[in-house]
Design a protein around this motif. Sequence first.
Motif, short mmCIF file in Angstrom:
data_model
loop_
_atom_site.label_atom_id
_atom_site.label_comp_id
_atom_site.label_asym_id
_atom_site.label_seq_id
_atom_site.Cartn_x
_atom_site.Cartn_y
_atom_site.Cartn_z
N LYS A 87 0.88 -1.67 0.02
CA LYS A 87 0.57 -0.07 -0.04
C LYS A 87 0.73 1.29 0.17
O LYS A 87 0.56 2.46 -0.62
N LYS A 88 1.99 0.98 1.05
CA LYS A 88 2.91 1.91 0.86
C LYS A 88 3.38 2.67 -0.62
O LYS A 88 3.72 3.45 -0.78
N PHE A 89 3.93 1.48 -1.38
CA PHE A 89 4.55 1.57 -2.79
C PHE A 89 3.49 2.47 -3.51
O PHE A 89 4.03 2.90 -4.29
N ASN A 90 2.28 1.22 -3.31
CA ASN A 90 1.41 2.51 -4.95
C ASN A 90 1.30 3.40 -4.02
O ASN A 90 0.68 4.51 -5.52
N PHE A 96 4.84 10.10 -7.58
CA PHE A 96 5.46 10.08 -8.50
C PHE A 96 4.95 10.69 -10.02
O PHE A 96 5.33 11.01 -10.45
N PHE A 97 3.83 9.61 -10.22
CA PHE A 97 2.74 10.13 -11.45
C PHE A 97 2.17 11.49 -10.94
O PHE A 97 2.55 11.63 -12.02
N ASP A 98 2.07 12.04 -9.60
CA ASP A 98 1.28 13.30 -9.64
C ASP A 98 3.01 14.35 -9.67
O ASP A 98 2.76 15.28 -10.54
N LYS A 99 4.00 14.22 -9.50
CA LYS A 99 4.79 15.07 -9.84
C LYS A 99 5.80 14.86 -11.12
O LYS A 99 6.09 16.03 -11.80
N LEU A 100 5.11 13.82 -11.86
CA LEU A 100 5.41 13.83 -13.28
C LEU A 100 4.09 15.17 -13.63
O LEU A 100 4.76 15.76 -14.79
#
Length: 182
Positions: A87-90, A96-100
């Motif tokens: 869950k933490k990984f997800n 990560f995708f938000d940062k992109l």
Amino acid sequence: MSIVKGYHGTSLDNAKSIITTNFRPSKEGDEYLGSGVYFFIDGLCCPIEAGKQWAISKHAKNPSLIEASIELENSSVLDLRNNDHVKKFNMLKDAFFDKLKQENIVLLTFPQKRKKWEDKCKIANFIIETSKIDIAIKDEYFPEVGNKVEQEFGIQLKVSNCTIMNVANPNKILNQSLLEWE
């Protein structure tokens, strides 16, 4: 001190270099759990046999196996065998995708223009760096370490068959030695 034994399959030349100069974390960009040093550890199969099979599959002429002691105590471990860690990984993957998006970075959407492993490595490296992770552990499927019947018939069930560890912080590798086998 909590220590786990890990087994790294490679060529004999690489093994001799590692014993002399220590491990150098891989930075090729195609590592599925991020940059680091990869080991087979106790879990779904015998890590020594998995390491041997990996070494033979990649370095048939001169396979070799290194045993290393890896410090777990005082290490930040992401154990993807644990649902809370998944869950933490997800959650961090979503960050990560938000940062992109925030930085207007567009990933190519055509597989022929990029390697899927590079994307996995970038995501894993972001998570490792953001969370200051020393070690990542995951059950994984590798046809190279499957049973002999699977290999003989070319069957890939894609069901996890080994447990791997990526040591992103090489200072957690306490020592290593070359294992002999016939």
